[in-house]
Design an enzyme around this catalytic site. Structure first.
Site, PDB file in Angstrom:
ATOM      1  N   HIS A 163       0.839  -1.214   0.000  1.00 34.02           N
ATOM      2  CA  HIS A 163       0.000   0.000   0.000  1.00 34.02           C
ATOM      3  C   HIS A 163       0.871   1.260   0.000  1.00 34.02           C
ATOM      4  O   HIS A 163       0.554   2.246  -0.673  1.00 34.02           O
ATOM      5  CB  HIS A 163      -0.876   0.050   1.260  1.00 34.02           C
ATOM      6  CG  HIS A 163      -1.857  -1.063   1.394  1.00 34.02           C
ATOM      7  ND1 HIS A 163      -1.757  -2.050   2.355  1.00 34.02           N
ATOM      8  CD2 HIS A 163      -2.974  -1.354   0.678  1.00 34.02           C
ATOM      9  CE1 HIS A 163      -2.764  -2.879   2.244  1.00 34.02           C
ATOM     10  NE2 HIS A 163      -3.520  -2.496   1.230  1.00 34.02           N
ATOM     11  N   LYS A 221      -0.924  -6.671  -8.132  1.00 32.99           N
ATOM     12  CA  LYS A 221      -1.143  -8.001  -7.540  1.00 32.99           C
ATOM     13  C   LYS A 221      -2.584  -8.444  -7.825  1.00 32.99           C
ATOM     14  O   LYS A 221      -2.834  -9.597  -8.127  1.00 32.99           O
ATOM     15  CB  LYS A 221      -0.877  -8.012  -6.036  1.00 32.99           C
ATOM     16  CG  LYS A 221      -1.034  -9.421  -5.458  1.00 32.99           C
ATOM     17  CD  LYS A 221      -0.533  -9.537  -4.067  1.00 32.99           C
ATOM     18  CE  LYS A 221      -1.506  -9.017  -3.057  1.00 32.99           C
ATOM     19  NZ  LYS A 221      -2.703  -9.882  -2.897  1.00 32.99           N
ATOM     20  N   VAL A 267       4.639  -5.657  -4.729  1.00 38.73           N
ATOM     21  CA  VAL A 267       5.731  -5.541  -3.757  1.00 38.73           C
ATOM     22  C   VAL A 267       5.827  -6.880  -3.022  1.00 38.73           C
ATOM     23  O   VAL A 267       4.813  -7.427  -2.571  1.00 38.73           O
ATOM     24  CB  VAL A 267       5.482  -4.383  -2.765  1.00 38.73           C
ATOM     25  CG1 VAL A 267       6.605  -4.302  -1.738  1.00 38.73           C
ATOM     26  CG2 VAL A 267       5.361  -3.067  -3.526  1.00 38.73           C
ATOM     27  N   SER A 280      -2.490  -8.061   3.026  1.00 33.49           N
ATOM     28  CA  SER A 280      -2.969  -7.962   4.416  1.00 33.49           C
ATOM     29  C   SER A 280      -3.326  -9.348   4.936  1.00 33.49           C
ATOM     30  O   SER A 280      -3.260  -9.606   6.133  1.00 33.49           O
ATOM     31  CB  SER A 280      -4.201  -7.051   4.477  1.00 33.49           C
ATOM     32  OG  SER A 280      -3.890  -5.791   3.925  1.00 33.49           O
TER      33      SER A 280
END
Ligand code: PAF
Length: 269
Positions: free
Chosen positions: A19, A131, A158, A168
């Protein structure tokens, strides 16, 4: 905010470096950076992890501030979906593939919240991670089809130093499951390597990836697909850059990852 350009990063919170990279990208694009945190009930199906989805608003606020966010929008559920809310966005084609097969209402929920947020925030740019490749493609299409005057910007995946794509949901993994989860990025890297050394059959690449993933504990494959990067339709021969995408349950946690497979350039022609 007249006279200023606005970049927007919508998130569901529990912020990680993925993020933060979106926020950094947004920061470079515009004068004002707005981010949102909203765990969107409409994109979770029955039995999915809406209630359990990790939340840490205080830590997120500090991280967003550090990343240069000017305004952090954290609406309540009933502000965006008041009683008797009944308008949802659908799309005919792209949601039929990949994650849409096992999560049939997911992208309607995503498009609906993103469109609502676009109307509230009125950004010039909106940044989304690659992603969620299919999500990015669907949002690009929705933005075009619904005439939103917003430039959609994709940002690279990432990864943790060992290759695991940041998510998450990685928080749900036990140490052993986290080791198993490395099979996703390993399978993609193997496929890239095979294509670089001449393998062009999608079926062979998929079979090898499936073996890599199922050879570790607690994995259950949802899909391993090689498809056209625009239409997402399956391809059988790697004769141009194509998308390899996978979704795998590790224990109870559903993870996704993807990469582009590029055949070596033929220098003789
Ligand atoms: O990618 C996400 O975190 C969500 O799907 C999004 C785009 C914030 C919509 O809820």
């Amino acid at each position: 905010m007249q006279g200023f350009t606005i970049a927007f990063v919508p998130t569901m919170g529990y912020l990680h470096e993925g993020h933060i990279s979106l926020m950094e990208k947004g920061r470079q694009l515009a004068d004002v950076l707005i981010a949102s945190i909203f765990v969107n009930p409409a994109q979770f199906g029955p039995g999915e992890d809406y209630d359990a989805y990790p939340r840490n608003p205080q830590k997120d606020s500090a991280l967003a501030q550090k990343a240069g966010v000017d305004v952090l929008f954290m609406p309540e559920k009933n502000q965006l979906y008041p009683e008797k809310y009944e308008t949802y966005i659908t799309q005919s084609n792209l949601p039929r593939f990949l994650c849409g097969l096992s999560r049939p209402t997911h992208f309607t929920g995503v498009m609906t919240i993103v469109a609502k947020l676009f109307n509230i925030v009125k950004p010039h740019y909106a940044v989304f991670g690659q992603k969620d490749y299919q999500q990015l493609a669907i949002i690009r299409k929705m933005t075009h089809d619904l005439n939103f005057d917003i430039k959609i910007v994709g940002a690279p995946i990432v990864r943790e130093p060992d290759g695991l794509a940041m998510s998450s949901r990685n928080k749900y993994l036990s140490p052993e499951q986290r080791r198993s989860a490395l099979a996703l990025s390993r399978a993609l890297a193997q496929a890239q390597q095979s294509v670089a050394t001449g393998e062009i059959r999608a079926s062979a690449l998929i079979e090898t990836a499936q073996k890599t993933i199922t050879s570790v504990r607690e994995t259950a494959i949802d899909y391993v697909v090689i498809g056209d990067p625009e239409t997402l339709e399956e391809v059988s021969v790697i004769d141009r850059p194509v998308l390899m995408a996978l979704a795998v349950k590790v224990g109870q946690t559903r993870l996704i990852d993807n990469c582009i497979l590029s055949p070596p350039v033929d220098k003789t022609s």
